[in-house]
Design a protein around this motif. Structure first.
Motif, PDB file in Angstrom:
ATOM      1  N   HIS A 100       0.840  -1.201   0.000  1.00 35.05           N
ATOM      2  CA  HIS A 100       0.000   0.000   0.000  1.00 35.05           C
ATOM      3  C   HIS A 100       0.875   1.251   0.000  1.00 35.05           C
ATOM      4  CE1 HIS A 100      -2.597   3.156   1.687  1.00 35.05           C
ATOM      5  NE2 HIS A 100      -3.578   2.507   1.055  1.00 35.05           N
ATOM      6  N   MET A 126      -3.513   0.478  -4.438  1.00 34.29           N
ATOM      7  CA  MET A 126      -3.751   1.029  -3.090  1.00 34.29           C
ATOM      8  C   MET A 126      -5.091   0.561  -2.554  1.00 34.29           C
ATOM      9  SD  MET A 126      -2.402   4.960  -3.173  1.00 34.29           S
ATOM     10  CE  MET A 126      -3.024   5.276  -1.534  1.00 34.29           C
ATOM     11  N   HIS A 129      -4.984  -3.223  -1.676  1.00 30.42           N
ATOM     12  CA  HIS A 129      -4.233  -3.532  -0.451  1.00 30.42           C
ATOM     13  C   HIS A 129      -4.935  -2.968   0.787  1.00 30.42           C
ATOM     14  CE1 HIS A 129      -1.069  -5.590  -2.510  1.00 30.42           C
ATOM     15  NE2 HIS A 129      -0.928  -4.581  -3.344  1.00 30.42           N
TER      16      HIS A 129
END
Length: 142
Positions: A100, A126, A129
Motif C-alpha cells: 500500500h 492502493m 491492499h
C-alpha cells in the motif's frame, strides 16, 4: 565585516550542462521521474510477487517494462493464485501495508509526471491492499 567567498560553488564546479563536463550524466526532470516511478513500481512488483498476486504482478511488470524499456527482473515463485494468502497473518499484514505504501509513492510520482496509466494502476493497487488490510483486520478481530 564578512569575509568574501573565495571558492566557486559546487554547482559551478560540476558544470551547468553546457559542455563543461561531457562525461557527467545529465537528465531532465521527466527522465528522473521516470526512473523514480519505475523504481517504486519495481519495489511494488517484488512485494506483489511475494504475496502471490499473479495477475496484478503482470500488470505492474508491464508498466515497469514500459518505463525501463526491458522486462523487470523477477524471482520465480510457486503459483498461489490471486488470493494473497501467504499463510501467516502477521506477514500478510506487513506485506499488504508495504505494498500500500509503495503504491502510494508510485501514485504520487505518476501524478507529478502526468502518467495516467501508471496513476490508475497505483490507485487500484492502493485500494486492493487497503481492502486486504481491512479484511485481515476484521478476520483477526473475530
Amino acid at each position: 565585516m564578512y569575509e568574501p567567498i573565495r571558492t566557486k560553488s559546487v554547482v559551478h564546479r560540476v558544470g551547468t550542462g553546457n559542455g563543461d563536463h561531457p562525461d557527467y550524466p545529465h537528465s531532465s526532470r521527466g527522465e528522473a521521474l521516470d526512473i523514480q516511478l519505475a523504481g517504486h513500481l519495481a519495489a511494488l512488483l517484488a512485494v506483489t510477487d511475494e504475496l502471490g498476486l499473479v495477475e496484478s504482478a503482470e500488470r505492474i511488470a508491464g508498466q515497469v517494462a514500459r518505463l525501463r524499456g526491458e522486462q523487470p527482473a523477477r524471482l520465480p515463485h510457486a503459483p498461489t493464485g490471486d488470493t494473497g494468502d501467504t499463510g501467516d497473518t502477521g506477514d500478510t499484514v506487513t506485506l499488504h501495508q508495504r505494498a500500500h505504501d509503495l503504491a502510494a509513492r508510485a501514485l504520487l510520482v505518476a501524478a507529478s509526471r502526468a502518467d495516467t496509466t501508471a496513476a490508475i494502476l497505483a490507485a487500484e493497487r492502493m485500494d486492493a491492499h487497503a481492502a486486504a488490510l481491512d479484511s485481515v483486520g476484521m478476520a483477526g478481530a473475530h
